[in-house]
Write a protein that holds these residues in place. Structure first.
Motif, PDB file in Angstrom:
ATOM      1  N   GLY A  94       0.823  -1.182   0.000  1.00  0.00           N
ATOM      2  CA  GLY A  94       0.000   0.000   0.000  1.00  0.00           C
ATOM      3  C   GLY A  94       0.867   1.245   0.000  1.00  0.00           C
ATOM      4  N   ALA A  95       0.273   2.390  -0.357  1.00  0.00           N
ATOM      5  CA  ALA A  95       1.049   3.626  -0.477  1.00  0.00           C
ATOM      6  C   ALA A  95       1.659   4.041   0.848  1.00  0.00           C
ATOM      7  CB  ALA A  95       0.154   4.732  -1.034  1.00  0.00           C
ATOM      8  N   ALA A 102      -2.468  15.825  -0.072  1.00  0.00           N
ATOM      9  CA  ALA A 102      -3.676  15.093  -0.420  1.00  0.00           C
ATOM     10  C   ALA A 102      -3.893  15.127  -1.920  1.00  0.00           C
ATOM     11  CB  ALA A 102      -4.881  15.696   0.298  1.00  0.00           C
ATOM     12  N   HIS A 103      -4.547  14.079  -2.421  1.00  0.00           N
ATOM     13  CA  HIS A 103      -4.910  14.059  -3.835  1.00  0.00           C
ATOM     14  C   HIS A 103      -6.337  14.566  -3.966  1.00  0.00           C
ATOM     15  CE1 HIS A 103      -5.393  12.888  -7.976  1.00  0.00           C
ATOM     16  NE2 HIS A 103      -4.132  12.518  -8.025  1.00  0.00           N
ATOM     17  N   ARG A 105      -3.557   6.932  -3.449  1.00  0.00           N
ATOM     18  CA  ARG A 105      -3.339   8.044  -2.534  1.00  0.00           C
ATOM     19  C   ARG A 105      -2.688   7.554  -1.244  1.00  0.00           C
ATOM     20  NH1 ARG A 105      -7.429   8.127   1.552  1.00  0.00           N
ATOM     21  NH2 ARG A 105      -6.909  10.242   2.137  1.00  0.00           N
ATOM     22  N   VAL A 106      -2.034   8.475  -0.538  1.00  0.00           N
ATOM     23  CA  VAL A 106      -1.428   8.166   0.753  1.00  0.00           C
ATOM     24  C   VAL A 106      -2.448   8.474   1.836  1.00  0.00           C
ATOM     25  CG1 VAL A 106       0.483   8.625   2.301  1.00  0.00           C
ATOM     26  CG2 VAL A 106       0.837   8.771  -0.160  1.00  0.00           C
ATOM     27  N   GLU A 154      -3.885   8.827   7.878  1.00  0.00           N
ATOM     28  CA  GLU A 154      -4.116   8.117   9.128  1.00  0.00           C
ATOM     29  C   GLU A 154      -3.243   6.870   9.219  1.00  0.00           C
ATOM     30  OE1 GLU A 154      -8.335   7.495   9.718  1.00  0.00           O
ATOM     31  OE2 GLU A 154      -8.752   9.187   8.411  1.00  0.00           O
ATOM     32  N   GLU A 155      -3.202   6.115   8.140  1.00  0.00           N
ATOM     33  CA  GLU A 155      -2.363   4.916   8.123  1.00  0.00           C
ATOM     34  C   GLU A 155      -0.891   5.277   8.177  1.00  0.00           C
ATOM     35  OE1 GLU A 155      -1.557   0.982   5.311  1.00  0.00           O
ATOM     36  OE2 GLU A 155      -3.218   2.355   4.855  1.00  0.00           O
ATOM     37  N   LEU A 156      -0.498   6.351   7.510  1.00  0.00           N
ATOM     38  CA  LEU A 156       0.899   6.764   7.510  1.00  0.00           C
ATOM     39  C   LEU A 156       1.347   7.187   8.903  1.00  0.00           C
ATOM     40  CD1 LEU A 156       3.459   7.309   5.875  1.00  0.00           C
ATOM     41  CD2 LEU A 156       2.572   9.604   5.412  1.00  0.00           C
TER      42      LEU A 156
END
Length: 330
Positions: free
Chosen positions: A105-106, A126-127, A136-137, A140-142
């Protein structure tokens, strides 16, 4: 916890986005928080074309050709962006993260690349197009996956005229993580920027039924006093305030965002209490909601990890073997 408020700007900044959207303005924005000789790495994330255009999965004859075209376009975009920001960044590095080859994933791929490069700040833009969600990144996960602070720029504020930071809003809840975020904000904010510290925590239901109101109020006052003491040491225009909740829900993220809009903040700084090590980690719920709905830039500082644990995370990352470099169009 160290309460020093000396300036400690970032020195290794990775600036990333899917499709190269917003890289130039984000680089200029992040430049305000770095050393004069800071190193920058511009990253373009190329997603799997089969996930980018799922409606064509049965009709498109050659995904390899589409993938090659996307990679070629990303490389050209990185060169153009590097030339566009040379007035503020000297000789920036460039990197292309190909999700098709990595089979990641990104956010996961970007966090791993940042750890490999020893970045001390990851800035992501953001995209603006939801149909690019596959590449897209997810901030929250990053935040939950990365080893260093994350600077997130929503698409609504990714224009060059939004580059100057004059007002920094810092949300604290009494935890060491939040106070470390305040120390980081004081360390990287421009000298002429105003800083406002606010207490905000989802504590209505957690405390109201078990503790007297006076006890809760005293805790809030003590937290703000600790924040005010750090502000006083910084010797910059600053203020502290207790946020008022409009209802009984104790929704701290709503209060933070409302205050940021009312005070016209250019940057929100907060800590993250997210759990790491889980298969699908998530940041703290207040941080997640703030990232999701913010209309200005957000800097999230994760919990400090012991050196041994940080090393184990990097060592545990999958090495790029023969299977991981083969395009995988699914």
């Amino acid at each position: 916890m160290n309460t020093s408020t000396d300036r400690h700007p970032f020195s290794r900044v990775m600036v990333a986005s899917a499709g190269g959207i917003g890289l130039a303005p984000l680089t200029r924005f992040a430049r305000q928080f770095t050393d004069a000789d800071a190193r920058f790495r511009l990253v373009d994330i190329v997603c799997n074309p089969a996930t980018l255009y799922p409606a064509l999965i049965l009709s498109y004859p050659d995904w390899c050709e589409a993938h090659r075209a996307m990679v070629h376009g990303a490389q050209a975009s990185l060169r153009e962006t590097a030339d566009a920001v040379r007035d503020v960044v000297t000789a920036p590095d460039t990197e292309l993260i190909d999700l098709t080859a990595l089979r990641q994933g990104a956010a996961e791929a970007l966090a791993h690349a940042a750890a490999q490069w020893h970045a001390d700040l990851i800035a992501v833009a953001a995209h603006p197009c939801e149909h690019r969600r596959a590449g897209r990144v997810d901030p929250e996960e990053l935040v939950a996956s990365a080893h260093c602070p994350i600077l997130y720029m929503p698409s609504v504020s990714s224009e060059p005229n939004d580059a100057v930071v004059r007002r920094v809003l810092v949300a604290i809840d009494g935890s060491d993580t939040a106070l470390d975020a305040l120390r980081a904000a004081l360390g990287i904010a421009p000298q002429d920027a105003r800083v406002k510290v606010v207490y905000a925590a989802d504590d209505c239901f957690a405390w109201r039924e078990w503790l007297p109101f006076d006890v809760v109020s005293q805790h809030r006052a003590r937290v703000l006093c600790r924040g005010a003491a750090m502000l006083e040491q910084s010797r910059r225009p600053a203020e502290a305030a207790l946020l008022d909740f409009d209802d009984d829900s104790g929704d701290a993220s709503t209060a933070i965002l409302a205050e940021a809009q009312r005070w016209q903040a250019d940057l929100i700084v907060m800590g993250s209490h997210g759990m790491r090590g889980a298969p699908h980690p998530l940041p703290g719920h207040v941080t997640a909601r703030t990232l999701r709905d913010a209309s200005c830039a957000v800097l999230v500082c994760p919990r400090a990890m012991p050196p041994s644990r940080a090393g184990s995370r990097q060592d545990a990352a999958p090495a790029a073997g023969a299977d991981e470099t083969v395009p995988f169009y699914l």
